[in-house]
Design a protein around this motif. Structure first.
Motif, PDB file in Angstrom:
ATOM      1  N   LYS A 269      -9.321  93.458  51.417  1.00 29.97           N
ATOM      2  CA  LYS A 269      -9.349  92.772  52.730  1.00 29.97           C
ATOM      3  C   LYS A 269     -10.281  93.499  53.690  1.00 29.97           C
ATOM      4  O   LYS A 269     -11.044  92.872  54.430  1.00 29.97           O
ATOM      5  CB  LYS A 269      -7.941  92.694  53.314  1.00 29.97           C
ATOM      6  CG  LYS A 269      -7.064  91.677  52.636  1.00 29.97           C
ATOM      7  CD  LYS A 269      -5.673  91.688  53.219  1.00 29.97           C
ATOM      8  CE  LYS A 269      -4.741  90.787  52.428  1.00 29.97           C
ATOM      9  NZ  LYS A 269      -3.360  90.907  52.872  1.00 29.97           N
TER      10      LYS A 269
ATOM     11  N   PHE B 225     -12.839  91.652  42.368  1.00 28.32           N
ATOM     12  CA  PHE B 225     -11.976  90.707  43.076  1.00 28.32           C
ATOM     13  C   PHE B 225     -12.377  89.272  42.737  1.00 28.32           C
ATOM     14  O   PHE B 225     -11.531  88.408  42.538  1.00 28.32           O
ATOM     15  CB  PHE B 225     -12.068  90.950  44.581  1.00 28.32           C
ATOM     16  CG  PHE B 225     -11.252  90.001  45.404  1.00 28.32           C
ATOM     17  CD1 PHE B 225      -9.866  90.024  45.341  1.00 28.32           C
ATOM     18  CD2 PHE B 225     -11.862  89.083  46.228  1.00 28.32           C
ATOM     19  CE1 PHE B 225      -9.107  89.151  46.096  1.00 28.32           C
ATOM     20  CE2 PHE B 225     -11.112  88.210  46.990  1.00 28.32           C
ATOM     21  CZ  PHE B 225      -9.734  88.235  46.915  1.00 28.32           C
TER      22      PHE B 225
ATOM     23  N   THR C 188      -3.000  99.940  49.563  1.00 29.00           N
ATOM     24  CA  THR C 188      -2.990  99.155  48.339  1.00 29.00           C
ATOM     25  C   THR C 188      -4.385  98.609  48.058  1.00 29.00           C
ATOM     26  O   THR C 188      -5.249  98.583  48.936  1.00 29.00           O
ATOM     27  CB  THR C 188      -2.005  97.978  48.444  1.00 29.00           C
ATOM     28  OG1 THR C 188      -2.429  97.106  49.487  1.00 29.00           O
ATOM     29  CG2 THR C 188      -0.589  98.471  48.727  1.00 29.00           C
ATOM     30  N   TRP C 189      -4.557  98.138  46.838  1.00 30.25           N
ATOM     31  CA  TRP C 189      -5.833  97.573  46.437  1.00 30.25           C
ATOM     32  C   TRP C 189      -6.140  96.327  47.258  1.00 30.25           C
ATOM     33  O   TRP C 189      -7.285  96.111  47.656  1.00 30.25           O
ATOM     34  CB  TRP C 189      -5.795  97.254  44.942  1.00 30.25           C
ATOM     35  CG  TRP C 189      -7.070  96.717  44.405  1.00 30.25           C
ATOM     36  CD1 TRP C 189      -8.176  97.443  44.074  1.00 30.25           C
ATOM     37  CD2 TRP C 189      -7.384  95.352  44.163  1.00 30.25           C
ATOM     38  NE1 TRP C 189      -9.154  96.597  43.626  1.00 30.25           N
ATOM     39  CE2 TRP C 189      -8.697  95.309  43.661  1.00 30.25           C
ATOM     40  CE3 TRP C 189      -6.687  94.164  44.301  1.00 30.25           C
ATOM     41  CZ2 TRP C 189      -9.320  94.130  43.312  1.00 30.25           C
ATOM     42  CZ3 TRP C 189      -7.314  92.996  43.950  1.00 30.25           C
ATOM     43  CH2 TRP C 189      -8.617  92.986  43.460  1.00 30.25           C
ATOM     44  N   ASP C 190      -5.109  95.520  47.515  1.00 27.08           N
ATOM     45  CA  ASP C 190      -5.301  94.308  48.311  1.00 27.08           C
ATOM     46  C   ASP C 190      -5.821  94.636  49.705  1.00 27.08           C
ATOM     47  O   ASP C 190      -6.715  93.955  50.223  1.00 27.08           O
ATOM     48  CB  ASP C 190      -3.984  93.535  48.447  1.00 27.08           C
ATOM     49  CG  ASP C 190      -3.476  93.021  47.120  1.00 27.08           C
ATOM     50  OD1 ASP C 190      -4.313  92.835  46.201  1.00 27.08           O
ATOM     51  OD2 ASP C 190      -2.272  92.795  47.002  1.00 27.08           O
ATOM     52  N   GLU C 191      -5.273  95.666  50.315  1.00 23.27           N
ATOM     53  CA  GLU C 191      -5.720  96.062  51.649  1.00 23.27           C
ATOM     54  C   GLU C 191      -7.168  96.564  51.618  1.00 23.27           C
ATOM     55  O   GLU C 191      -7.936  96.310  52.549  1.00 23.27           O
ATOM     56  CB  GLU C 191      -4.795  97.123  52.218  1.00 23.27           C
ATOM     57  CG  GLU C 191      -3.405  96.584  52.523  1.00 23.27           C
ATOM     58  CD  GLU C 191      -2.390  97.684  52.775  1.00 23.27           C
ATOM     59  OE1 GLU C 191      -2.768  98.880  52.690  1.00 23.27           O
ATOM     60  OE2 GLU C 191      -1.238  97.354  53.053  1.00 23.27           O
TER      61      GLU C 191
ATOM     62  N   LEU D 127      -1.995  90.827  42.107  1.00 24.65           N
ATOM     63  CA  LEU D 127      -1.705  90.132  43.346  1.00 24.65           C
ATOM     64  C   LEU D 127      -0.217  89.947  43.616  1.00 24.65           C
ATOM     65  O   LEU D 127       0.153  89.241  44.531  1.00 24.65           O
ATOM     66  CB  LEU D 127      -2.410  88.763  43.346  1.00 24.65           C
ATOM     67  CG  LEU D 127      -3.928  88.838  43.215  1.00 24.65           C
ATOM     68  CD1 LEU D 127      -4.513  87.447  43.129  1.00 24.65           C
ATOM     69  CD2 LEU D 127      -4.535  89.596  44.366  1.00 24.65           C
TER      70      LEU D 127
ATOM     71  N   ARG E  51      -3.926  88.699  37.012  1.00 27.20           N
ATOM     72  CA  ARG E  51      -3.676  88.098  38.321  1.00 27.20           C
ATOM     73  C   ARG E  51      -2.242  88.347  38.759  1.00 27.20           C
ATOM     74  O   ARG E  51      -1.976  88.605  39.922  1.00 27.20           O
ATOM     75  CB  ARG E  51      -3.963  86.598  38.246  1.00 27.20           C
ATOM     76  CG  ARG E  51      -3.915  85.914  39.551  1.00 27.20           C
ATOM     77  CD  ARG E  51      -5.269  85.354  39.911  1.00 27.20           C
ATOM     78  NE  ARG E  51      -5.206  84.756  41.225  1.00 27.20           N
ATOM     79  CZ  ARG E  51      -5.561  83.522  41.489  1.00 27.20           C
ATOM     80  NH1 ARG E  51      -6.028  82.763  40.542  1.00 27.20           N
ATOM     81  NH2 ARG E  51      -5.465  83.072  42.701  1.00 27.20           N
TER      82      ARG E  51
ATOM     83  N   GLN F 152      -9.995  86.482  40.995  1.00 24.84           N
ATOM     84  CA  GLN F 152      -9.744  85.195  41.644  1.00 24.84           C
ATOM     85  C   GLN F 152     -10.087  84.011  40.746  1.00 24.84           C
ATOM     86  O   GLN F 152      -9.455  82.960  40.850  1.00 24.84           O
ATOM     87  CB  GLN F 152     -10.554  85.094  42.944  1.00 24.84           C
ATOM     88  CG  GLN F 152     -10.020  85.956  44.049  1.00 24.84           C
ATOM     89  CD  GLN F 152      -8.604  85.566  44.430  1.00 24.84           C
ATOM     90  OE1 GLN F 152      -8.278  84.407  44.549  1.00 24.84           O
ATOM     91  NE2 GLN F 152      -7.762  86.570  44.599  1.00 24.84           N
TER      92      GLN F 152
END
Length: 122
Positions: A117, A78, A111-114, A95, A91, A82
């Motif tokens: 987080k 991550f 998801t990967w984002d979750e 994202l 990216r 970023q």
């Protein structure tokens, strides 16, 4: 000691290959943990019948739980994502949020984002 070194340099990286991009569910983490403990027990010469706790074996071998390593890998990836410029393909692909998509019934897919987080929160 040679077996532990081999485990750290060959087996664990093979188990976690590509794990940075997985939206890991509890079931997958449990499967990785079980496979890891089976190998560590085998290294130490113990079986499940010996009733030696996982923490004792991990302390004896000097290995951190695979779940911690998985989180560490994901957060490191991550950080790489970023630091890339906003127009970089990695990216954009990672994202990018998709709108106006009809979702199926039931719980939404993780998801990967979750996952990231959740790791950042922990």
């Amino acid at each position: 000691m040679l077996k532990v070194k081999f485990y750290r340099t060959a087996i664990r990286p093979a188990m976690l290959y590509g794990a940075e991009c997985w939206p890991t569910k509890r079931r997958r983490v449990q499967q990785l943990s079980v496979a890891e403990m089976r190998m560590l027990r085998w290294f130490c010469g113990h079986t499940r019948r010996d009733r030696v706790r996982n923490e004792v074996i991990r302390d004896r071998v000097g290995v951190a739980p695979i779940e911690e390593k998985l989180t560490k890998h994901r957060l490191r990836w991550f950080g790489h994502v970023q630091r890339r410029p906003p127009e970089a393909p990695v990216r954009n692909g990672v994202l990018e949020l998709v709108d106006n998509v009809k979702r199926g019934r039931g719980r939404p897919k993780l998801t990967w984002d979750e996952s990231v987080k959740r790791d950042l929160k922990d």
